[in-house]
Design a protein around this motif. Sequence first.
Motif, PDB file in Angstrom:
ATOM      1  N   GLU A 268      -5.931  -7.373  -1.311  1.00 34.03           N
ATOM      2  CA  GLU A 268      -4.593  -6.816  -1.548  1.00 34.03           C
ATOM      3  C   GLU A 268      -4.413  -6.334  -2.992  1.00 34.03           C
ATOM      4  OE1 GLU A 268      -3.247  -6.105   0.942  1.00 34.03           O
ATOM      5  OE2 GLU A 268      -2.993  -7.696   2.422  1.00 34.03           O
TER       6      GLU A 268
ATOM      7  N   HIS B 256       0.821  -1.220   0.000  1.00 34.92           N
ATOM      8  CA  HIS B 256       0.000   0.000   0.000  1.00 34.92           C
ATOM      9  C   HIS B 256       0.857   1.274   0.000  1.00 34.92           C
ATOM     10  CE1 HIS B 256      -3.119  -2.972   0.700  1.00 34.92           C
ATOM     11  NE2 HIS B 256      -2.319  -3.468   1.617  1.00 34.92           N
TER      12      HIS B 256
ATOM     13  N   HIS C 129       2.501  -7.325   4.362  1.00 31.83           N
ATOM     14  CA  HIS C 129       1.126  -6.830   4.521  1.00 31.83           C
ATOM     15  C   HIS C 129       0.593  -7.194   5.900  1.00 31.83           C
ATOM     16  CE1 HIS C 129       0.069  -5.584   0.342  1.00 31.83           C
ATOM     17  NE2 HIS C 129       1.175  -6.270   0.096  1.00 31.83           N
ATOM     18  N   LEU C 130      -0.634  -6.741   6.171  1.00 32.13           N
ATOM     19  CA  LEU C 130      -1.340  -7.139   7.387  1.00 32.13           C
ATOM     20  C   LEU C 130      -2.702  -7.681   7.008  1.00 32.13           C
ATOM     21  CD1 LEU C 130      -0.358  -4.139   9.655  1.00 32.13           C
ATOM     22  CD2 LEU C 130       0.412  -6.506   9.900  1.00 32.13           C
TER      23      LEU C 130
ATOM     24  N   GLU D 207      -2.685  -0.003   7.911  1.00 34.20           N
ATOM     25  CA  GLU D 207      -1.769  -1.038   7.402  1.00 34.20           C
ATOM     26  C   GLU D 207      -0.555  -0.420   6.709  1.00 34.20           C
ATOM     27  OE1 GLU D 207      -3.532  -3.766   4.622  1.00 34.20           O
ATOM     28  OE2 GLU D 207      -1.655  -4.857   4.304  1.00 34.20           O
TER      29      GLU D 207
HETATM   30 ZN   LIG Z   1      -2.234  -5.288   2.392  1.00 33.88          ZN
END
Ligand SMILES: [Zn+2]
Length: 263
Positions: A142, A41, A109-110, A56
Motif C-alpha cells: 500500500e 490509489h 483499500h482491498l 482496486e
Molecule cells: Zn490498496
Amino acid sequence: MTPRILLIPFISLLAWGQSPKTPGPSALAPQRLKIALDAGHGGDDTGAKGSKGLLEKDAVLSIVQELNKSLEEAGFDVMVTRADDTFIPLWDRARMANEAGADLFISIHLNAARARAAKGSEVYFLSLDRGDEDAASVAAVENAGAGSRPGADSVVAGILEDMAQKAYLQDSERLAVAVQLQLNRLGGIKERGVKQAPFVVLRGAAMPAVLVESAFISNPKEELKLKDAAFLKKLAVAITQGVRRYFAGAAGTARRKAISTSR
Ligand SMILES: [Zn+2]
C-alpha cells in the motif's frame, strides 16, 4: 472603604469581557462529527488487480461512495480525499483531513494474497515500527506509491507528522476493533482481530485513523461480490455501524450526545 465596594467595579469589568450568556442557535444544535474518507490509489496507481480485471482503485472509490451515503444518513458530515480517478500523494491525504477538521480518518483499500482462498476484511491501525511480517508486507504494497515525503529535508516536520497519529493510537485501535467486529459479522468470521502496520497514509492524521482492507480482490468470489451494489452497501453499513459504536463508547460526552441526537 470596605473590600465589597472594591469588588464591584472588578466584577463589572469581568462581565464586560465575557461573551453573551444566551447561546445562539449554533450552540444549541448538536455537534456534527466529520469523517474523512480516503479511497486508496487512483490515476496511474491502480492498486491490486483481480483475476477478472477489477482494479482496486475503482472498487475502493465505489465503496467510499456507498460509505459516504451511509455515514451521511447516520448523521455524520463526510469529506473525501478523492472523488474521482485522480491520484493524491499519500502524504497529502491525512493533511487534507487535518485541514478539514475531521474527527476520524478511514482509508479504504482491498487486500491481495497469493492464497486465492484468503477472504474477508482486515482493519489496521498505525504501527510506528515494522509490525509482524504479514502486516509489514501488506503495508509495503500500500505504501508503494507514496514517494518521498514532501519537505523530507525538514526533520522537525517529519517528527511532527509522526507524532500526529501517535497521540491517537489508542483511539485508533478502539475504532479498528469496532469496525472489525461489524465486518466480521458481515463476513461470518468469528476470530479475526485488528492488525497494526506502518501505513504511510495514516501517519500524519491528527485524529483516530484506520485503514480497512475491505475484501480480497485476489479471491475470485470476493472480486465478483465487489461488483455487486448490494454487497457494497452491506459493507458500507457495517463500517458505519462500527463508527457509531466507536463514538457511542467514546469518553467524550459531547460526542456521545451528538450521536444519540442524530438518531
Ligand atoms: Zn490498496
